[in-house]
Design a protein around this motif. Structure first.
Motif, mmCIF file in Angstrom:
data_model
loop_
_atom_site.group_PDB
_atom_site.id
_atom_site.type_symbol
_atom_site.label_atom_id
_atom_site.label_comp_id
_atom_site.label_asym_id
_atom_site.label_seq_id
_atom_site.Cartn_x
_atom_site.Cartn_y
_atom_site.Cartn_z
ATOM 1 N N ILE A 240 -0.474 -2.346 -2.680
ATOM 2 C CA ILE A 240 -1.928 -2.487 -2.580
ATOM 3 C C ILE A 240 -2.218 -3.827 -1.912
ATOM 4 C CG2 ILE A 240 -4.105 -2.505 -3.835
ATOM 5 C CD1 ILE A 240 -2.973 -0.532 -5.761
ATOM 6 N N ASP A 241 -2.782 -3.739 -0.730
ATOM 7 C CA ASP A 241 -2.928 -4.883 0.180
ATOM 8 C C ASP A 241 -4.381 -5.388 0.156
ATOM 9 O OD1 ASP A 241 -3.737 -6.110 2.621
ATOM 10 O OD2 ASP A 241 -2.585 -4.755 3.883
ATOM 11 N N GLY A 242 -4.541 -6.666 -0.203
ATOM 12 C CA GLY A 242 -5.876 -7.265 -0.148
ATOM 13 C C GLY A 242 -6.755 -6.927 -1.335
ATOM 14 N N PHE A 243 -6.181 -6.510 -2.412
ATOM 15 C CA PHE A 243 -6.901 -6.214 -3.660
ATOM 16 C C PHE A 243 -5.941 -6.501 -4.806
ATOM 17 C CE2 PHE A 243 -7.694 -3.645 -7.333
ATOM 18 C CZ PHE A 243 -9.061 -3.690 -7.491
ATOM 19 N N PRO A 244 -6.373 -7.075 -5.917
ATOM 20 C CA PRO A 244 -7.732 -7.481 -6.282
ATOM 21 C C PRO A 244 -8.131 -8.801 -5.624
ATOM 22 C CG PRO A 244 -6.223 -7.808 -8.143
ATOM 23 C CD PRO A 244 -5.419 -7.198 -7.045
ATOM 24 N N PRO B 180 0.080 7.467 -13.866
ATOM 25 C CA PRO B 180 1.119 7.971 -14.778
ATOM 26 C C PRO B 180 2.240 6.968 -14.978
ATOM 27 C CG PRO B 180 1.003 9.290 -12.742
ATOM 28 C CD PRO B 180 -0.065 8.250 -12.652
ATOM 29 N N GLY B 181 2.946 7.091 -16.096
ATOM 30 C CA GLY B 181 4.101 6.220 -16.366
ATOM 31 C C GLY B 181 5.093 6.307 -15.217
ATOM 32 N N GLY B 182 5.750 5.197 -14.916
ATOM 33 C CA GLY B 182 6.724 5.192 -13.823
ATOM 34 C C GLY B 182 6.119 4.770 -12.494
ATOM 35 N N THR B 183 4.784 4.686 -12.448
ATOM 36 C CA THR B 183 4.134 4.237 -11.209
ATOM 37 C C THR B 183 4.443 2.761 -10.978
ATOM 38 O OG1 THR B 183 2.326 5.789 -11.563
ATOM 39 C CG2 THR B 183 1.897 3.962 -10.041
ATOM 40 N N ILE B 184 4.835 2.455 -9.745
ATOM 41 C CA ILE B 184 5.080 1.041 -9.403
ATOM 42 C C ILE B 184 4.034 0.596 -8.392
ATOM 43 C CG2 ILE B 184 6.670 -0.544 -8.230
ATOM 44 C CD1 ILE B 184 8.963 0.880 -9.502
ATOM 45 N N VAL B 185 3.334 -0.476 -8.755
ATOM 46 C CA VAL B 185 2.339 -1.064 -7.858
ATOM 47 C C VAL B 185 2.712 -2.517 -7.583
ATOM 48 C CG1 VAL B 185 -0.027 -1.983 -7.839
ATOM 49 C CG2 VAL B 185 0.359 0.417 -8.358
ATOM 50 N N ILE B 186 2.689 -2.856 -6.308
ATOM 51 C CA ILE B 186 2.859 -4.258 -5.917
ATOM 52 C C ILE B 186 1.591 -4.678 -5.195
ATOM 53 C CG2 ILE B 186 4.180 -5.830 -4.432
ATOM 54 C CD1 ILE B 186 6.615 -4.027 -4.948
ATOM 55 N N PHE B 187 0.979 -5.752 -5.647
ATOM 56 C CA PHE B 187 -0.180 -6.289 -4.936
ATOM 57 C C PHE B 187 0.311 -7.250 -3.857
ATOM 58 C CE2 PHE B 187 -2.807 -6.054 -9.111
ATOM 59 C CZ PHE B 187 -3.284 -4.788 -8.795
ATOM 60 N N SER C 279 -4.368 -0.398 2.021
ATOM 61 C CA SER C 279 -5.100 -1.625 2.339
ATOM 62 C C SER C 279 -6.538 -1.435 1.900
ATOM 63 C CB SER C 279 -5.036 -1.893 3.850
ATOM 64 O OG SER C 279 -6.126 -2.711 4.242
ATOM 65 N N ALA C 280 -6.988 -2.265 0.966
ATOM 66 C CA ALA C 280 -8.364 -2.124 0.462
ATOM 67 C C ALA C 280 -9.365 -2.300 1.598
ATOM 68 C CB ALA C 280 -8.621 -3.145 -0.644
ATOM 69 N N GLY C 281 -9.082 -3.244 2.496
ATOM 70 C CA GLY C 281 -9.982 -3.464 3.640
ATOM 71 C C GLY C 281 -10.045 -2.232 4.530
ATOM 72 N N ASP C 282 -8.888 -1.623 4.795
ATOM 73 C CA ASP C 282 -8.872 -0.408 5.636
ATOM 74 C C ASP C 282 -9.633 0.729 4.954
ATOM 75 O OD1 ASP C 282 -7.331 -1.714 7.511
ATOM 76 O OD2 ASP C 282 -5.455 -0.674 7.024
#
Ligand SMILES: Nc1ncnc2c1ncn2[C@@H]1O[C@H](COP(=O)(O)OP(=O)(O)OP(=O)(O)O)[C@@H](O)[C@H]1O
Ligand SMILES: O=c1ccn([C@@H]2O[C@H](COP(=O)(O)O)[C@@H](O)[C@H]2O)c(=O)[nH]1
Ligand SMILES: [Mg+2]
Length: 197
Positions: free
Chosen positions: A94-98, A8-15, A41-44
């Protein structure tokens, strides 16, 4: 991928990206404590899925992790997207992705554009020593010298182009990270403070 839903709008993602053992998980824990992000964590998530006896992907995930290879995107994106949908929060680390260019393009197009990228830039020898030390107690099937070397090769060949892709979009904060965890965090913290201003 029918389960993938645009955030949704307003979502904040930091890789949070960087080589194996650069300190992604360590720095994410600090950020979570201070800023309340949800840490994915993508790995987790893949290790959790691998241990789920009902998962059809468990054996495949185990083989890929043992070989230091990148699990097909369909599996990883689905796991991340599901966690995001289930969460009441709208701020995610978001840790370890993409890990690969096609994953970056897919996620940006179909889920959400990241706010920015924290790239933990670490000397290979330093990362290797950290992983070998972690391997004494982690129980991770990929914390051994053979797999570590494979992970470095995959990182260089497949994951560094992701950093270049986001550098072209001027979204990368490059953080040198050979110093202690607290000293590294001192360089990261102001970037997060800047978000809430
Ligand atoms: N700045 C640092 N200085 C010294 N040791 C560190 C530092 N950051 C992390 N470590 C240690 O190095 C190991 C790897 O750190 P961490 O698990 O955070 O890395 P990672 O990037 O998430 O690794 P992976 O890619 O394998 O998941 C851990 O044992 C951690 O305690
Ligand atoms: O997006 C991803 C993230 C991870 N993998 C696989 O898991 C291991 C371990 O990942 P860490 O981030 O070091 O915990 C990685 O080497 C890959 O095999 C993946 O395929 N895709
Ligand atoms: Mg990690």
């Amino acid at each position: 991928m029918s389960e993938i839903v645009r955030a949704p709008g307003g979502t904040i993602v930091i890789f949070v990206l960087g080589g194996p053992g650069s300190g992604k998980g360590t720095q994410c824990s600090k950020i979570v404590k201070d800023f309340g992000f949800v840490h994915l964590s993508a790995g987790d998530l893949l290790r959790e899925e691998q241990q789920n006896p009902n998962s059809k992907d468990g054996d495949l995930i185990k083989t890929y992790i043992k070989e230091g290879l990148i699990v097909p995107m369909e599996i990883t994106v689905k796991l991340i997207s599901k966690k995001m949908q289930e969460s009441k929060s709208n701020i995610f680390l978001i840790d370890g992705f993409p890990r690969k260019l096609d994953q970056a393009e897919f996620f940006c197009k179909n889920v959400v554009e990241p706010h920015f990228i924290l790239f933990l830039d670490c000397d290979k020898e330093v990362m290797k020593q950290r992983l070998l030390k972690r391997g004494e107690t982690s129980g991770r099937i990929d914390d051994n010298i053979e797999t570590i070397e494979k992970r470095f090769k995959v990182f260089k060949e497949e994951s560094l182009p992701v950093i270049e892709y986001f550098e072209e979009k001027e979204k990368v904060h490059r953080i040198p990270c050979t110093e202690s965890p607290d000293e590294v965090y001192l360089k990261i913290r102001p970037l997060l403070e800047g978000l809430s201003k």
